[in-house]
Design an enzyme around this catalytic site. Structure first.
Site, PDB file in Angstrom:
ATOM      1  N   TYR A 128      51.598  41.845  40.898  1.00  0.00           N
ATOM      2  CA  TYR A 128      50.745  43.142  40.737  1.00  0.00           C
ATOM      3  C   TYR A 128      50.699  43.712  42.074  1.00  0.00           C
ATOM      4  O   TYR A 128      50.502  43.062  43.239  1.00  0.00           O
ATOM      5  CB  TYR A 128      49.465  42.790  40.158  1.00  0.00           C
ATOM      6  N   ASP A 223      53.654  42.170  50.063  1.00  0.00           N
ATOM      7  CA  ASP A 223      52.289  42.468  49.759  1.00  0.00           C
ATOM      8  C   ASP A 223      51.250  41.400  49.780  1.00  0.00           C
ATOM      9  O   ASP A 223      51.027  40.501  49.026  1.00  0.00           O
ATOM     10  CB  ASP A 223      52.346  43.086  48.264  1.00  0.00           C
ATOM     11  N   LYS A 251      41.726  44.536  50.570  1.00  0.00           N
ATOM     12  CA  LYS A 251      40.628  43.349  50.531  1.00  0.00           C
ATOM     13  C   LYS A 251      40.060  42.949  51.964  1.00  0.00           C
ATOM     14  O   LYS A 251      39.519  43.758  52.155  1.00  0.00           O
ATOM     15  CB  LYS A 251      41.340  42.365  49.479  1.00  0.00           C
TER      16      LYS A 251
HETATM   17  C1  LIG Z   1      44.416  43.956  44.450  1.00  0.00           C
HETATM   18  C2  LIG Z   1      45.760  44.160  44.776  1.00  0.00           C
HETATM   19  C3  LIG Z   1      46.531  45.401  44.919  1.00  0.00           C
HETATM   20  C4  LIG Z   1      45.797  46.637  44.743  1.00  0.00           C
HETATM   21  O1  LIG Z   1      44.714  47.088  45.624  1.00  0.00           O
HETATM   22  P1  LIG Z   1      43.564  48.003  45.121  1.00  0.00           P
HETATM   23  O2  LIG Z   1      42.855  48.000  46.334  1.00  0.00           O
HETATM   24  O3  LIG Z   1      42.791  47.429  43.999  1.00  0.00           O
HETATM   25  O4  LIG Z   1      44.432  49.050  44.907  1.00  0.00           O
HETATM   26  C5  LIG Z   1      47.953  45.227  45.565  1.00  0.00           C
HETATM   27  N1  LIG Z   1      48.314  44.137  45.692  1.00  0.00           N
HETATM   28  C6  LIG Z   1      48.054  42.914  45.434  1.00  0.00           C
HETATM   29  C7  LIG Z   1      48.831  41.678  45.796  1.00  0.00           C
HETATM   30  C8  LIG Z   1      46.460  42.846  44.838  1.00  0.00           C
HETATM   31  O5  LIG Z   1      46.045  41.767  44.744  1.00  0.00           O
END
Ligand SMILES: *Cc1c(COP(=O)(O)O)cnc(C)c1O
Length: 411
Positions: A128, A223, A251
């Site tokens: 994701y 990511d 995060k």
């Molecule tokens: C949470 C997440 C996102 C998206 O971040 P948001 O702040 O919710 O838009 C993208 N990549 C990874 C790996 C994530 O866990």
């Protein structure tokens, strides 16, 4: 609000229950509107490595707020935060602050396309990267929980440029490069997959991606929105010693406020406006309150990193052992773990799909009843924070053993 929530997994639909409304959090606990206390292992889905309402972070936010909430002009704290990020992640030669992980990955891909002059990207099934159009193809997290890994409303012409490979399967990546020679701008990957439950990279997988990208003139994007500052101060890039061309963080880097970052190679990032021709902007980007929370969090981590990472890992290991004792499969990297209601620890998306979701639902209900707030989906991670006490970890371990005991796993 659709489903009564502002982000789908919060609705508890996968477990058929009513979500708890949270009124307060402190340390490793949250309290719901009925006054019930829970030991929290969701931790806002990752940002709270230091726990809820950490004194240093709250103080920094209050002080910042007294001096104005937003200016839309450069501030010193943006530079200080950028320096902390660079200090932890030396590959972030040039970087930009944004407001969410979604924006960070979307923008990283745009600049990768701008740099290479190519349109196609490779992502992995079950990973994701936020909810931008081109990345909602075979996505993980809430998309899996809702059983719709491909969102409606994404034009087919966008999705065509997103090629999907299998996590931990280098051959599947090589095949795509071969079939789309000279057309692939980048490979984007969660260096530790954490949105299909936690699935660590096999030995050589990330190194193999590095090599395939180099050989094909494509950029490698990590990511690290979940893994950054969590699995090590320098994230998965430090842990595995693989240097991406570009990376996205979110995060933890915002310390609980809406802040994320993307960046990497200076020659690539120099293409972003106003230096270059790739446009990306944001009214609240680098917001003074968000940077205060992020800065307080990263400073605390830098000064205490030996303690923090060793302690959270030790506590996560205790939880891992508790699952193993009951026969439930489990994957863990540092303070990031997932129990899987299947026999064998998953090494890829097809293994994850074998999980018994009814067993998961029973387990979830029992954990919640006993005062443990874990993610209401099989396809998410469990987050251990520096605020988790030995006493609470011990209680959760006992609850895991009880909750899983009758689910019929061989020990
Ligand atoms: C949470 C997440 C996102 C998206 O971040 P948001 O702040 O919710 O838009 C993208 N990549 C990874 C790996 C994530 O866990």
């Amino acid at each position: 609000m659709p489903g009564g929530v502002n982000s789908p997994v919060r609705a508890f639909r996968a477990v058929g229950m009513t979500p708890r409304f949270i009124v307060r959090g402190k340390g490793d606990c949250i309290y719901d509107a009925d006054g019930k206390e829970y030991i929290d292992y969701v931790m806002s889905w990752g940002p709270l490595l230091l726990g809820h309402a950490r004194e240093e972070v709250v103080k920094a936010v209050k002080e910042a707020a007294e001096n104005g909430l937003t200016f839309g002009a450069p501030t010193g704290r943006e530079t200080e935060l950028a320096e902390e990020i660079q200090n932890a992640c030396p590959h972030m030669e040039m970087l930009r602050l944004v407001n969410s992980g979604t924006e960070a990955t979307m923008s990283a891909i745009r600049v990768a396309r701008g740099y290479t002059g190519r349109d196609k990207i490779i992502k992995f099934e079950g990973c994701y990267h936020g909810h931008s159009d081109g990345l909602l193809v075979k996505a993980g997290s809430g998309c899996l929980t809702g059983a719709a890994p491909d969102s409606a409303g994404v034009p087919a012409s966008y999705a065509q440029n997103t090629l999907v490979a299998q996590y931990n399967d280098l051959q599947s990546v090589e095949n795509l490069f071969h079939a789309n020679s000279g057309e692939i701008a980048c490979v984007i990957v969660e260096p530790i997959a954490a949105n299909m439950g936690v699935v660590p990279p096999k030995k050589g997988f990330l190194e193999g991606l590095r090599e395939l990208c180099d050989r094909n003139g494509a950029l490698l994007i990590f990511d690290e929105v979940i893994t950054g500052f969590r699995v090590a101060f320098g994230g998965a890039a430090e842990l595995f010693g693989v240097r991406p061309d570009l990376a996205a963080y979110g995060k933890i880097v915002g310390g609980g406020m809406p802040l994320a970052v993307y960046g990497g190679r200076r020659d690539v990032m120099s293409l972003i406006a106003p230096l270059g021709s790739v446009y990306q902007a944001g009214t609240l980007s680098g917001n003074p309150i968000a940077t205060a929370a992020g800065l307080a969090t990263l400073r605390f981590l830098r000064k205490n990193k030996d303690n923090v990472y060793a302690e959270v890992e030790q506590n996560a290991k205790k939880l891992e052992d508790a699952y193993r004792k009951t026969g439930v499969a489990v994957n863990r990297v540092g303070s990031l773990l997932s129990p899987f209601f299947t026999k064998k620890s998953p090494s890829g998306f097809s293994d994850v799909k074998q999980c018994d979701l009814q067993k998961f639902t029973k387990y979830f209900g029992r954990m919640l009843e006993r005062g443990n707030y874990v993610a209401p989906s099989q396809f998410e991670a469990m987050f251990v924070s520096f605020a988790h006490t030995d006493e609470h970890i011990g209680k959760t371990c006992r609850d895991i053993e009880e909750a899983c005991a009758e689910l019929g796993f061989d020990r």
